[in-house]
Write an enzyme that holds these catalytic residues in place. Structure first.
Site, PDB file in Angstrom:
ATOM      1  N   GLU A  74     -16.444   4.637  26.675  1.00  0.00           N
ATOM      2  CA  GLU A  74     -17.264   3.824  27.582  1.00  0.00           C
ATOM      3  C   GLU A  74     -18.686   3.682  27.034  1.00  0.00           C
ATOM      4  OE1 GLU A  74     -15.555   6.514  28.344  1.00  0.00           O
ATOM      5  OE2 GLU A  74     -14.043   5.983  29.832  1.00  0.00           O
ATOM      6  N   THR A 230      19.149  20.977   7.817  1.00  0.00           N
ATOM      7  CA  THR A 230      18.328  19.900   7.250  1.00  0.00           C
ATOM      8  C   THR A 230      17.431  20.447   6.152  1.00  0.00           C
ATOM      9  OG1 THR A 230      18.476  18.639   9.282  1.00  0.00           O
ATOM     10  CG2 THR A 230      16.662  18.076   7.837  1.00  0.00           C
TER      11      THR A 230
HETATM   12  N1  LIG Z   1      19.334  10.303   8.936  1.00  0.00           N
HETATM   13  C1  LIG Z   1      18.619  11.123   9.657  1.00  0.00           C
HETATM   14  O1  LIG Z   1      17.810  10.686  10.489  1.00  0.00           O
HETATM   15  C2  LIG Z   1      18.767  12.568   9.480  1.00  0.00           C
HETATM   16  C3  LIG Z   1      19.792  13.090   8.738  1.00  0.00           C
HETATM   17  N2  LIG Z   1      19.960  14.425   8.618  1.00  0.00           N
HETATM   18  C4  LIG Z   1      21.122  14.911   7.901  1.00  0.00           C
HETATM   19  O2  LIG Z   1      21.920  15.630   8.838  1.00  0.00           O
HETATM   20  C5  LIG Z   1      22.522  16.749   8.233  1.00  0.00           C
HETATM   21  C6  LIG Z   1      22.117  18.018   8.987  1.00  0.00           C
HETATM   22  O3  LIG Z   1      22.472  17.874  10.322  1.00  0.00           O
HETATM   23  P1  LIG Z   1      22.522  19.091  11.360  1.00  0.00           P
HETATM   24  O4  LIG Z   1      23.225  20.253  10.790  1.00  0.00           O
HETATM   25  O5  LIG Z   1      23.059  18.563  12.595  1.00  0.00           O
HETATM   26  O6  LIG Z   1      20.996  19.307  11.580  1.00  0.00           O
HETATM   27  P2  LIG Z   1      19.926  20.454  11.624  1.00  0.00           P
HETATM   28  O7  LIG Z   1      19.893  21.343  10.464  1.00  0.00           O
HETATM   29  O8  LIG Z   1      18.694  19.684  11.839  1.00  0.00           O
HETATM   30  O9  LIG Z   1      20.340  21.324  12.890  1.00  0.00           O
HETATM   31  C7  LIG Z   1      21.318  22.329  12.868  1.00  0.00           C
HETATM   32  C8  LIG Z   1      20.752  23.705  12.567  1.00  0.00           C
HETATM   33  O10 LIG Z   1      19.787  24.022  13.535  1.00  0.00           O
HETATM   34  C9  LIG Z   1      19.696  25.429  13.678  1.00  0.00           C
HETATM   35  N3  LIG Z   1      19.694  25.803  15.089  1.00  0.00           N
HETATM   36  C10 LIG Z   1      18.798  26.634  15.648  1.00  0.00           C
HETATM   37  N4  LIG Z   1      19.034  26.788  16.932  1.00  0.00           N
HETATM   38  C11 LIG Z   1      20.095  26.055  17.235  1.00  0.00           C
HETATM   39  C12 LIG Z   1      20.797  25.817  18.434  1.00  0.00           C
HETATM   40  N5  LIG Z   1      20.418  26.393  19.581  1.00  0.00           N
HETATM   41  N6  LIG Z   1      21.849  25.017  18.391  1.00  0.00           N
HETATM   42  C13 LIG Z   1      22.208  24.422  17.231  1.00  0.00           C
HETATM   43  N7  LIG Z   1      21.582  24.601  16.056  1.00  0.00           N
HETATM   44  C14 LIG Z   1      20.519  25.414  16.058  1.00  0.00           C
HETATM   45  C15 LIG Z   1      20.846  26.027  12.923  1.00  0.00           C
HETATM   46  O11 LIG Z   1      20.284  26.475  11.709  1.00  0.00           O
HETATM   47  P3  LIG Z   1      20.855  27.764  10.902  1.00  0.00           P
HETATM   48  O12 LIG Z   1      22.200  27.336  10.435  1.00  0.00           O
HETATM   49  O13 LIG Z   1      19.888  27.929   9.790  1.00  0.00           O
HETATM   50  O14 LIG Z   1      20.883  28.897  11.853  1.00  0.00           O
HETATM   51  C16 LIG Z   1      21.745  24.841  12.697  1.00  0.00           C
HETATM   52  O15 LIG Z   1      22.513  24.960  11.535  1.00  0.00           O
HETATM   53  C17 LIG Z   1      22.061  16.738   6.787  1.00  0.00           C
HETATM   54  O16 LIG Z   1      23.030  16.122   6.027  1.00  0.00           O
HETATM   55  C18 LIG Z   1      20.799  15.885   6.813  1.00  0.00           C
HETATM   56  O17 LIG Z   1      20.628  15.239   5.574  1.00  0.00           O
HETATM   57  C19 LIG Z   1      19.101  15.300   9.238  1.00  0.00           C
HETATM   58  C20 LIG Z   1      18.052  14.850   9.979  1.00  0.00           C
HETATM   59  C21 LIG Z   1      17.814  13.446  10.178  1.00  0.00           C
HETATM   60  N1  LIG Z   2      17.414  10.355   5.954  1.00  0.00           N
HETATM   61  C1  LIG Z   2      16.432   9.798   6.674  1.00  0.00           C
HETATM   62  C2  LIG Z   2      15.569  10.586   7.467  1.00  0.00           C
HETATM   63  N2  LIG Z   2      15.716  11.928   7.503  1.00  0.00           N
HETATM   64  C3  LIG Z   2      14.693  12.835   8.029  1.00  0.00           C
HETATM   65  O1  LIG Z   2      13.507  12.798   7.253  1.00  0.00           O
HETATM   66  C4  LIG Z   2      13.322  14.060   6.571  1.00  0.00           C
HETATM   67  C5  LIG Z   2      12.711  13.862   5.209  1.00  0.00           C
HETATM   68  O2  LIG Z   2      11.307  13.749   5.388  1.00  0.00           O
HETATM   69  P1  LIG Z   2      10.332  13.759   4.118  1.00  0.00           P
HETATM   70  O3  LIG Z   2      10.745  14.902   3.236  1.00  0.00           O
HETATM   71  O4  LIG Z   2       8.976  13.944   4.686  1.00  0.00           O
HETATM   72  O5  LIG Z   2      10.499  12.435   3.448  1.00  0.00           O
HETATM   73  C6  LIG Z   2      14.720  14.612   6.528  1.00  0.00           C
HETATM   74  O6  LIG Z   2      14.777  15.963   6.309  1.00  0.00           O
HETATM   75  C7  LIG Z   2      15.224  14.250   7.904  1.00  0.00           C
HETATM   76  O7  LIG Z   2      14.670  15.064   8.902  1.00  0.00           O
HETATM   77  N3  LIG Z   2      14.603   9.957   8.182  1.00  0.00           N
HETATM   78  C8  LIG Z   2      14.451   8.599   8.138  1.00  0.00           C
HETATM   79  O8  LIG Z   2      13.551   8.046   8.806  1.00  0.00           O
HETATM   80  N4  LIG Z   2      15.273   7.858   7.400  1.00  0.00           N
HETATM   81  C9  LIG Z   2      16.254   8.383   6.669  1.00  0.00           C
HETATM   82  O9  LIG Z   2      16.956   7.627   6.000  1.00  0.00           O
END
Ligand SMILES: NC(=O)C1=CN([C@@H]2O[C@H](COP(=O)(O)OP(=O)(O)OC[C@H]3O[C@@H](n4cnc5c(N)ncnc54)[C@H](OP(=O)(O)O)[C@@H]3O)[C@@H](O)[C@H]2O)C=CC1
Ligand SMILES: Nc1c(N[C@@H]2O[C@H](COP(=O)(O)O)[C@@H](O)[C@H]2O)[nH]c(=O)[nH]c1=O
Length: 595
Positions: A74, A230
């Protein structure tokens, strides 16, 4: 003007809607909300505030809050408008706060003095102790004030503008209502609903332009969360690739079988917190700690427990960038408020390829979660579909008991003072004057006896980390911190420079910092009788800096911190009270007796 004032006051008292509304009103209010958006990530957890001053269609002044403790939106808009403020209308996305900044003055005072005819307010202040105060003050000075949901109908021409006012402060409103930070689940998927190939490869599903959008969303978030898989699969950085605000990176891992070397363990770029089950892999926890990664243990690591923890740590907004295994429990436990889905025109197939949301236990399509306020935006070749899982809480409907409950919850965020304890933290809360971010300028001599003026205690304190180090870079650090726009920017600069270049920090900093702080506090309270009175008025109360994450200066979460700032203030208070007649005057030589 006087007659108009009397008329406006009478209307306001009788709650008579004043038909000042003109066609350009919604457009200017929308612009105020848009300007407020520029504060996002810079002023958090301060509300985002923008102000437009207009004469009819013509905009004569604009401003947005650059950071907590800086010149209010403001005041900026009024000073830009100058003489053109006379008889003009000010548009504010949010009711201003009533506090007076010694450095910059008060927003309400500036609006009153500007000679405005009207003020249009999108949203009443959500904090109970500030709610309505600025509106009443402006009205009682004869200015016509129209407020969203009251004089301005939310279903009429103002619908879009009022919605924008809510959206721009959505994190604050959700935090108030649900006692957890505002959470967005973001994912990028192919047209056939996969977030990676069946081997787990995901770089990249979405286009470069879409990923740019993700970087800017990170830049207005307090934290980004991923799961253990991830980290193992993608080795992400989770940075913004831009200058400016960097969110804290959070990894949720129950088994803690994470790589010894990962991009996220490099904390020179940004802070990382690993959240895990209590007692798991203590050796690995030690390794993480040795790299500067914070480890937080939970009895039960669940999305809700993590969000409650983040709430107490002061986070306003969190971006979930996990895969489907973690997003499913996050959704089913109710912690996700908004979804951002990037859909790429690609098909990858694969029955084992992961999808964005895992098992939710739903068996019929009518059980599906339906998003509200859905928007579609084309970004390069992709489509961004966004929508809310839970509608934004509406604090404008002040008559609703649920909203009153929500606003009092918000008040409890930082002003839950049980006498004789006085907690302070954010500058806009009661006793916010005690915060080092409070914009009160202090004058102190440098090593050569030259008197320098610092915009706030924080600015002085951060700069002292590099003072006296004979290196042009250290001198540049001091200069840059001194010239920073406000305390937030100074704190961010001071902390990141110290993290990135520990060699530039003065070697005696750990032992000197308390003396530096004491000196700055003396300078602050000795230069202003009102501040002195306020400090003395707390006699008998324990002063606590309620910082949830600073265990040295603040009380930390659950009061485990040392509260050194509170202790120094209480020490100073005793000295002030034991001055002549128990009342130290402006001339009390507070600094003279310092070590
Ligand atoms: N395209 C996209 O936007 C994205 C793609 N991806 C892809 O997805 C895949 C991974 O997916 P995903 O395994 O589902 O993802 P995450 O790793 O993000 O989540 C799962 C992990 O979270 C941890 N965790 C902690 N607390 C909990 C809970 N209460 N319940 C469940 N999990 C918990 C565990 O880790 P721990 O096993 O260490 O205990 C589990 O293995 C990869 O191939 C990645 O490349 C991932 C993010 C975004
Ligand atoms: N693959 C995928 C995503 N994946 C998410 O982005 C993270 C990677 O971030 P950085 O390492 O900062 O580039 C990856 O681990 C996952 O959480 N995000 C998106 O917008 N588009 C994509 O195609």
């Amino acid at each position: 003007m006087q007659v108009q004032g009397v008329f406006m006051r009478a209307c306001a008292a009788a709650r008579v809607p004043i038909t000042c509304i003109s066609e350009e009103d919604p457009q200017h209010l929308l612009r105020a909300a848009e300007l407020a958006g520029a504060s996002a990530g810079k002023s958090a957890p301060h509300p985002n505030v923008g102000c437009v001053i207009a004469q009819g269609i013509q905009v004569v002044g604009e401003g947005f809050l650059y950071g907590q403790g800086t010149r209010s939106a403001e005041i900026q808009a009024v000073s830009r408008a100058g003489e053109f403020s006379k008889g003009a209308t000010a548009y504010l996305n949010l009711e201003p706060e009533v506090y007076h900044s010694q450095a910059y003055g008060s927003a309400v005072h500036a609006l009153k003095e500007a000679g405005l005819a009207r003020v249009v307010v999108g949203l009443r202040h959500p904090l109970q102790h500030l709610r309505g105060r600025a509106i009443d003050t402006l009205r009682s000075s004869g200015i016509c004030v129209e407020v969203g949901g009251e004089e301005l109908n939310t279903e009429g021409i103002f619908k879009e503008a009022l919605r924008a006012c809510q959206v721009v402060n959505a994190p604050l409103l959700y935090r108030a209502a649900y006692k957890i930070p505002f959470s967005i689940l973001k994912f990028a998927m192919t047209l056939d609903g996969k977030i990676a190939s069946s081997t787990g490869h995901a770089a990249w599903v979405s286009s470069e332009l879409s990923r740019e959008r993700v970087f800017s969303t990170r830049a207005v978030s307090d934290a980004v969360i991923v799961g253990g898989n991830t980290v193992r699969r993608d080795n992400p950085r989770l940075t913004t690739r831009h200058r400016g605000h960097l969110p804290v990176r959070i990894v949720m891992s129950r088994c803690l079988r994470l790589p010894e070397n990962a991009n996220l363990w490099d904390v020179s770029i940004a802070q990382t917190i690993v959240m895990t089950q209590r007692g798991v892999r203590k050796d690995f926890q030690t390794l993480l700690a040795s790299r500067g990664v914070e480890v937080v243990e939970f009895d039960f690591l669940t999305p809700r427990a993590v969000m409650e923890y983040c709430y107490h740590r002061g986070f306003l907004s969190v971006l979930w960038e996990c895969g489907g295994m973690l997003s499913a429990p996050a959704i089913s436990s109710g912690v996700i408020h908004k979804v951002m889905a990037f859909v790429a025109p690609k098909i990858i197939g694969g029955s084992a390829a992961p999808s964005p949301v895992g098992e939710l236990g739903m068996v019929e399509m009518n059980q599906a979660l339906k998003l509200s306020d859905v928007t579609f935006e084309q970004i390069g070749p992709d489509m961004l579909i966004s929508g809310y899982v839970h509608p934004i809480p509406n604090v404008n409907q002040s008559v609703s008991p649920a909203v009153e409950a929500a606003t009092s919850l918000l008040d409890n965020l930082s002003s839950s003072k049980q006498p004789p304890v006085i907690s302070f933290y954010k500058t806009w809360d009661p006793y916010g004057e005690f915060s080092n971010f409070f914009p009160h300028a202090i004058s102190l001599s440098d090593r050569n006896g030259k008197v320098l003026v610092w915009k706030s205690v924080e600015q002085y304190y951060q700069a002292q980390k590099f003072e006296g180090v004979e290196d042009p870079l250290a001198e540049a650090c001091v200069r840059n911190i001194k010239e920073a726009e406000g305390p937030e920017e100074a704190a961010q600069l001071g902390r990141s420079l110290a993290r990135q270049r520990p060699d530039l920090v003065r070697p005696d900093w750990e032992s000197a910092k308390v003396i530096v702080m004491e000196k700055a506090l003396c300078a602050k309270f000795s230069s202003d009788p009102e501040l002195q009175m306020l400090l003395k008025s707390t006699d008998g109360a324990v002063l606590i800096e309620a910082s949830p994450h600073d265990l040295f200066w603040g009380a930390g979460r659950n009061g485990a911190g040392q509260n050194n700032l509170g202790c120094l203030l209480m020490k100073l208070r005793s000295r002030l009270l034991s001055g002549p007649n128990g009342s130290a005057s402006r001339s009390t030589p507070l600094t003279a007796s310092l070590p």
